[in-house]
Design a protein around this motif. Structure first.
Motif: not given
Length: 1018
Positions: A634-657
């Protein structure tokens, strides 16, 4: 002499009638076209003419009887035909027959000298499989008449489930079916010869107005070489067409909320080690809806005998749902949902002349749904403030209709009596929309508060769904096919080629574009935040931190599928017929950059069949079939496995919500940005590093052996055995250990090699991969089965296995004496370690990239009874015409339950990838110290879900005073309101997890559907 002649005539009538009845019930290999049929037979005198005329449209053909006394007319539009034998300009015999989709009808005549007038032999179409001596496959044909008389839900899947060997798929995939033990993503659906299967995943299909169905053919095995791209089943629909009579009609169906039983509430399992064991999980007492459908149609001749139109449209609305979410005490949710589906179909048929026809079809299927969410307090039973909303278009559960528009044109040329050419071109387009908004009318970010604090101190949130579809999502299919058929002596030769281009712009993002997860600092760190480059320990440790994740799995991907086939139906003699076919398929998958990452050529699929008319009178047939069937990735295989995709994470402190959204305020980074799996959203992986080299296609071998026997003029009975063996699949694995084992075995330096992420491969065997060595060169790594076991546990992948064995026994009563009925029992066994494209154990909706084969330890104990295994299945349906005004119908389904699993946490050291509850290990007891005892339970070894029983009844009143133009109907579905569990949660997070074993879905409770329709002519 007269006695012998009388006996011969009587015997011939029995043979012809048996054969004709048989042809109407099951389509044969003599005409494998997916939208037409064939009329053939013997006519005694060479040179005589057989005149065929469609009684509704006037379309006619004249066929000359050949030197062997036979005639054959192929690629005919389905419908009622008058077949006349003409000798010396005089009609000496006639027959009336009904031609079904993909079917053949034996309309034979005695010689002209003793021909009998058979105008009284009128064959009425039926869904029952009767004696068809040309059939080598397994199919059921359902006509519009049948679908009106038997109580079924108005939908393609409900009709398909009348066929043997079909079972409902996991409820999390929506309203779709599994055929012959295959996963629900392995089927193909056609409307007027063009595919309407979901172009992205293969899950679901475009629906049409239900009353537009003229005939629905369900192929459950053994189909000919012109069909491919399916290892499950084929559903082939031919729509109604205009005739020489102007007709119209209006109709409405109504299922009132007040006559629907309340669905059962869902409770947590009774786990003796869980503190909340047996508590209410979800109150569903108010989950009832009102469904209303209304529509109209008009059809007739624009030019008599030549140009015809058929136009229909319907709208279905569902409202009144007021469902409650999971019981989270004071922080639960109430949902009020509505949905609407607008469907239309227009069809033009042009009989240019007796040798050339054109057909044009346009269809629309657009469904929308909306849901409003409110806070709800289970403790007080009160509904609180408005929380937000979600609206979708042509989107829903995985198996919902992908919607969209279809346009297809078809040409048929009857070049000579023996040569027929058909050509078809079509395209579909489906646009999708998915919008989630908070109470303020703006999108809300996904926020999870995972801190170790009292629930009263949790941060407020306003999100209503975790992920949404990327804006601008759409699916497109374009395709054409050319078929040529030639009759040569005892051989009917057919060849063709077809091409499908499927493209999709699709993907997902987090609600509000970001996912904030609040954590205790001690949870986030262990001597620093692990695997986070750029982390600098703060001087004073904060009590809490927030992890921000961003995803952008979005790409424009496509698959090009081509095929060529040739087949020969060889009438060896008057009792033996052989079918020989060969299909060659090519698949080419492209990533978001338009680069090919998997290409498969010369996928040869032989198809062989044989039938034996034992006594030569169509009263007993023995048949056999063998074939190979391929499936593309199926063509859906290419979306995450064969194409450019973004998957990032970063940790922060925070002062409020933020008090409304729960999003952090005053963020200050603790770490740099980390791109998980190397997905930076800019760079697509090199196509050479996505999949194994020389990847074998997904394919299955199938064998069928059976017989059919006539028991007098009205009864038929038979049996067939089916064996399916899945030989190769394509999935992904995400383990670097095999590459490290190869490097150690061969002395290869991989210190700079780019080995990460997941790779497509053929599970259970050796594979060769092209590895980027980090210096601008690529090197082939020929990984053996032993290399795949090169992990710390020395555990490798098992050999692939999915086997399906079934025995189908039926008894059928043709329509006579005012009633019709069919009883069918299927014993089947669906066994192995892979369901196929899907993983119903956890409801995973990523075809061909399931969790199963990600690393070997996941497959420990995976062999057993698969999710679509229903060992026993009894189906019975029919109707009784009590009087000209009253008709009653019934539909019964009795089915054994699905095998149960427990998928939990692995023993220490086995979960090398951090998958959590994904292994066939669970905790069901504790030792003397109160510690859980982890035990191994192989697939399907924990018993079965309960048997299910369902009875549907219907009544139809057609008053004489309305000249049979007005009809009132009433249907009761699930008369005894059986609500037994049909799926459960099969994952266990800990030994005291009361969620394990919780019911996911029950049978639909009893409901009533009223209908009224008025049909008229003018």
């Amino acid at each position: 002499m007269s006695t012998n002649k009388h006996f011969a005539a009587r015997r011939w009538r029995r043979t012809a009638l048996a054969a004709a009845l048989g042809m109407t019930f099951s389509a044969g290999v003599l005409a494998q076209s997916n939208a037409t049929g064939t009329i053939f037979g013997t006519a005694g005198t060479p040179g005589a003419v057989v005149h065929l005329e469609n009684t509704a449209t006037g379309f006619a053909r004249d066929i000359t009887v050949d030197q062997s006394g036979r005639y054959r007319a192929s690629a005919l539009p389905v419908g009622q035909y008058k077949v006349s034998l003409v000798q010396d300009g005089q009609t000496v015999a006639t027959r009336d027959v009904t031609l079904q989709v993909g079917g053949g009808i034996d309309a034979s005549f005695a010689s002209a000298q003793n021909a009998q007038n058979l105008a009284g032999v009128s064959v009425v179409a039926s869904a029952l499989p009767a004696i068809d001596v040309s059939q080598v496959d397994a199919r059921t044909v359902l006509t519009a008449e049948m679908l009106q008389k038997v109580p079924v839900v108005r939908g393609v899947t409900a009709a398909a489930l009348l066929a043997p060997g079909t079972v409902g798929a996991d409820s999390r995939y929506g309203n779709i079916a599994s055929f012959g033990g295959a996963s629900a993503a392995e089927n193909q659906y056609y409307i007027n010869g063009f595919p309407v299967t979901n172009a992205l995943t293969g899950l679901g299909f475009a629906e049409l107005p239900f009353d537009a169905i003229d005939q629905q053919q369900v192929l459950t095995g053994g189909y000919g070489a012109e069909y491919g791209r399916s290892t499950g089943g084929v559903v082939n629909i031919v729509t109604k067409s205009g005739t020489n009579e102007w007709k119209g009609g209006v109709f409405s169906y109504w299922s009132p909320r007040k006559l629907e039983d309340s669905p059962r509430d869902i409770y947590l399992s009774k786990n003796p080690y869980a503190a909340d064991s047996g508590e209410l999980y979800q109150d569903r007492s108010n989950n009832r809806t009102t469904n209303t459908t209304y529509g109209a149609y008009i059809s007739g001749p624009l030019i008599k005998d030549q140009l015809f139109m058929y136009l229909t449209a319907e709208t279905t609305k569902q409202s009144g749902s007021a469902g409650l979410g999971a019981n989270n005490g004071a922080t639960s949710t109430r949902t009020i949902a509505t949905s609407k589906a607008n469907r239309w179909l227009a069809k033009i048929n042009w009989n240019i002349n007796d040798s050339n026809t054109l057909e044009f079809t346009g269809m629309g299927d657009n469904n929308t749904s909306s849901a409003k969410f409110y806070n709800y307090n289970y403790l007080t039973g009160e509904t609180g403030a408005y929380k937000g909303s979600e609206t979708t278009k042509n989107l829903g559960t995985a198996g919902s209709s992908p919607g969209g528009n279809l346009y297809v044109g078809k040409y048929t040329g009857y070049i000579t009596d023996n040569l027929t050419v058909t050509a078809l071109y079509g395209k579909t387009k489906s646009r999708h929309a998915d919008n989630a908004l908070g109470a303020s009318g703006a999108p809300c970010p996904l926020v999870i508060d995972a801190r170790n604090v009292a629930s009263s101190d949790n941060y407020a949130t306003c999100w209503t769904t975790t992920q949404v579809l990327a804006p601008g999502a759409e699916d497109n299919t374009k395709g054409w096919r050319l078929d040529v058929e030639y009759h040569l002596g005892d051989h009917d030769l057919r060849a063709g080629l077809d091409t499908q281009d499927l493209s999709s712009f699709s993907g997902t993002t987090y609600s509000g574009g970001i996912y904030h997860r609040y954590l205790d600092y001690s949870t986030a760190v262990a001597g620093g935040i692990q695997n986070e480059p750029g982390f600098v320990a703060p001087g004073t440790a904060p009590q809490y931190v927030v992890r921000d994740r961003v995803i952008g799995f979005v790409a424009n991907v496509s698959v090009k599928q081509e095929a060529q086939y040739i087949q020969d139906t060889w009438q060896i003699n008057d009792r033996w017929m052989a079918y020989l076919g060969l299909r060659n398929e090519q698949f080419n998958n492209f990533n978001g950059s338009g680069e090919s990452y998997v290409r498969q050529r010369h996928q040869l699929a032989p198809r062989l069949g044989l039938t034996w008319d034992v006594f030569g009178d169509s009263s007993l047939k023995i048949f056999a079939n063998a074939g190979r069937y391929h499936l593309a990735i199926p063509s859906n295989v290419a979306i995450r496995g064969a194409s450019a995709s973004l998957f990032s994470q970063q940790y922060f402190t925070y002062t409020g919500v933020d008090p409304v959204t729960g999003a952090p305020v005053g963020e200050s980074p603790l770490t740099g940005v980390r791109y998980l799996n190397g997905a930076d959203g800019v760079t697509a992986p090199d196509p050479r590093t996505v999949a194994a080299k020389g990847l074998k296609a997904y394919y299955q071998d199938e064998f069928i052996l059976g017989f059919d026997k006539a028991l007098g003029p009205d009864w038929t009975f038979g049996a067939k055995a089916t064996y399916r063996n899945l030989k190769s699949i394509i999935d992904d694995f995400c383990d670097s250990a095999p590459f490290e084992a190869y490097a150690a075995r061969t002395g290869t330096d991989i210190s700079n090699a780019k080995i990460s992420g997941c790779y497509l491969f053929n599970p259970g065997q050796a594979n060769t991969f092209s590895v980027d060595m980090g210096n601008g060169t690529f090197q082939d790594f020929k990984l053996t089965k032993e290399d795949f076991a090169g992990n710390s546990n020395h555990i490798g992948f098992p050999a692939l296995e999915r086997k399906y064995l079934a025995l189908d026994v039926y008894l059928a009563h043709q329509f006579s004496n005012n009633w019709y009925g069919k009883l069918e029992y299927v014993w089947s066994k669906n066994y192995g370690d892979s369901e196929g494209l899907l993983k119903s154990d956890i409801g995973q909706t990523d075809p061909s990239v399931t969790q199963d084969w990600d690393f070997p330890e996941l497959m420990i104990g995976s062999r057993g009874y698969l999710p679509n295994d229903r060992r026993h299945e009894l189906k019975a349906y029919g109707y009784w015409q009590m009087s000209p005004e009253w008709l009653f119908g019934a539909n019964v389904l009795v089915q054994s339950g699905r095998a149960k699993n427990c998928i939990g946490n692995a023993p220490d050291g086995y979960d090398r990838q951090g998958y959590g509850s994904s292994f066939f290990f669970c905790d069901f007891s504790v030792d003397t110290n109160g510690d859980p005892i982890k035990t191994f339970h192989s697939r399907g070894s924990l018993g079965r879900l309960p048997w299910t029983y369902q009875l549907n009844l219907s009544a139809q009143y057609t008053p004489n005073w309305a000249d049979n133009k007005l009809a009132f109907t009433a249907d009761i579905f699930n008369v005894f309101t059986q609500q037994r569990t049909i799926s459960i949660v099969e994952t266990q997070n800990s030994y005291d997890d009361a969620n394990y074993g919780r019911t996911l879905s029950y049978q639909t409770p009893r409901y009533v559907r009223f209908g009224v329709r008025y049909d008229f002519s003018f």
